[in-house]
Enzyme design. Structure first.
Site, short mmCIF file in Angstrom:
data_model
loop_
_atom_site.label_atom_id
_atom_site.label_comp_id
_atom_site.label_asym_id
_atom_site.label_seq_id
_atom_site.Cartn_x
_atom_site.Cartn_y
_atom_site.Cartn_z
N ARG A 1 20.57 -1.82 -27.73
CA ARG A 1 19.42 -2.73 -28.12
C ARG A 1 20.01 -3.30 -30.11
O ARG A 1 20.54 -1.75 -31.19
CB ARG A 1 19.06 -1.27 -28.26
CG ARG A 1 17.72 -0.71 -27.33
CD ARG A 1 16.72 -1.72 -26.27
NE ARG A 1 16.55 -1.95 -25.14
CZ ARG A 1 15.54 -2.63 -24.53
NH1 ARG A 1 15.34 -3.72 -25.28
NH2 ARG A 1 15.14 -2.22 -23.67
N GLU B 1 16.47 -11.86 -31.47
CA GLU B 1 16.27 -12.72 -30.36
C GLU B 1 15.45 -14.47 -29.61
O GLU B 1 14.09 -13.99 -29.87
CB GLU B 1 16.12 -11.87 -28.78
CG GLU B 1 17.75 -10.70 -28.90
CD GLU B 1 17.30 -9.77 -28.30
OE1 GLU B 1 17.51 -10.37 -27.01
OE2 GLU B 1 18.04 -8.95 -27.53
N HIS C 1 21.93 -11.73 -24.30
CA HIS C 1 21.40 -10.64 -23.14
C HIS C 1 21.39 -10.49 -21.99
O HIS C 1 20.56 -10.76 -21.22
CB HIS C 1 19.99 -10.52 -24.13
CG HIS C 1 18.81 -9.11 -24.29
ND1 HIS C 1 18.49 -8.64 -24.91
CD2 HIS C 1 19.57 -7.82 -23.11
CE1 HIS C 1 18.27 -7.21 -24.37
NE2 HIS C 1 18.42 -7.00 -23.44
#
Length: 343
Positions: free
Chosen positions: A256, A285, A304
């Site tokens: 994370r 992001e 990701h």
């Protein structure tokens, strides 16, 4: 029973519906909502985190639904208020961060989730990131394709590290971290673990050692993050703790973005204090165009992708469908995020 399948470009409605059919004896009536993630990034929606689509889209699609299965749809107070017939939301993620749990409980809706659905994919990806960072696989490939032959990487001061004999630290020891540890032990690494909730006996049985976080950071040439993001763990690895790492250490974060304070990283890389950085998650992001790490040396950055395997999508659909099957048969649900609703 009317079931809303709110799928996306990863866990699609076809996967969700087929998995539910396999679990529910009588053919359900299906409604569908297609969400744009991951083509469009997730974000906060109506007070929940990491959601895709809008509240109004979900409300319209929920008409008459008793059950909803989804990965990213926002289930907020507004949504629950507009869907009085809804009884179960089954989320195919490791945590239902797209659901307002207090609002669900107040509305009498059980919320389930899918622990471990991407554990294998994420563990394999983390190992790949560790190897790529230690041996300059990604950075040297990019340089070669850009026209630069880096023969100097074979010079002793620039040469990479082997996993065998290297001390690797894992921050977090859940379903993913424990898998990573077993692979590292098989490579011949000495593995240290920092996790206040882990069982020392299990860690020892896996061939690793449980230590305090500061001790881990001082002793490890490679550190990989695998903790959950909570108020307690936000910026767990900050400037002060980064300073504890040995000179030239490798840092990997595929868990994370919020676990790591990104501000000190460019300076640590440019000074050589940090030898390499491998990231799959970020504080923002996607990272902005003026992201400072774009110009820093020895950075591997992926969008990701750690959990992005086909098996993860299929497994996630099966896990949520199994909960729908339990609900349809009147059985106890397996992974309930708001157990108070069952009392």
């Amino acid at each position: 029973m009317r079931v809303l399948c709110a799928g996306d470009e990863f866990v699609g409605n076809n996967l969700l519906a087929d998995a539910v059919r396999a679990e529910v004896p009588a053919e359900p009536e299906f409604a569908e909502l297609s969400l744009p993630w991951p083509v469009e990034p997730f974000g906060p929606v109506g007070g929940v985190h990491e959601a895709s689509g809008t509240e109004d889209q979900v409300i319209e699609a929920l008409a008459g639904a008793e059950v909803a299965v989804t990965q990213m749809a926002p289930f907020t107070k507004k949504v629950f208020a507009a869907a009085p017939g809804l009884k179960l939301v089954s989320v195919c993620r490791g945590g239902p961060v797209n659901v307002d749990l207090p609002a669900a409980t107040e509305a009498g809706v059980a919320v389930t989730y899918a622990p471990g659905r991407n554990a294998t994919a994420a563990a394999e990806f983390a190992i790949g990131m560790i190897l790529a960072a230690m041996r300059r696989i990604s950075t040297s490939s990019a340089e070669l394709l850009g026209g630069t032959w880096r023969g100097d990487y074979y010079a002793y001061p620039n040469a990479g590290l082997e996993l065998e004999g290297t001390t690797v630290g894992l921050v977090g020891y859940g379903a993913i971290g424990s898998r990573v540890a077993k692979v590292l032990v098989a490579f011949g690494s000495k593995v240290l673990v920092a996790d206040p909730y882990a069982q020392r006996e299990q860690i020892a049985a896996d061939g690793a050692e449980l230590v305090e976080l500061e001790d881990l950071l001082r002793r490890c040439s490679v550190v990989s993050l695998h903790a959950r993001l909570t108020d307690e763990t936000r910026h767990l690895i900050n400037g002060e703790r980064l300073a504890l790492l040995p000179e030239g250490a490798v840092l990997v974060n595929s868990a994370r973005g919020g676990l790591l304070d990104y501000a000190p990283l460019p300076g640590l890389l440019k000074s050589g204090r940090l030898g390499a950085l491998a990231l799959d998650v970020y504080d923002v992001e996607p990272p902005p165009a003026d992201w400072a790490l774009r110009d820093a040396p020895n950075v591997i950055a992926t969008p990701h992708l750690a959990g992005a395997s086909r098996q993860t999508a299929e497994r996630a659909a099966r896990i949520v469908a199994a909960e729908v099957g339990r609900y349809a048969r009147g059985e106890q649900l397996a992974n309930v995020a708001n157990p108070d609703v069952l009392r």
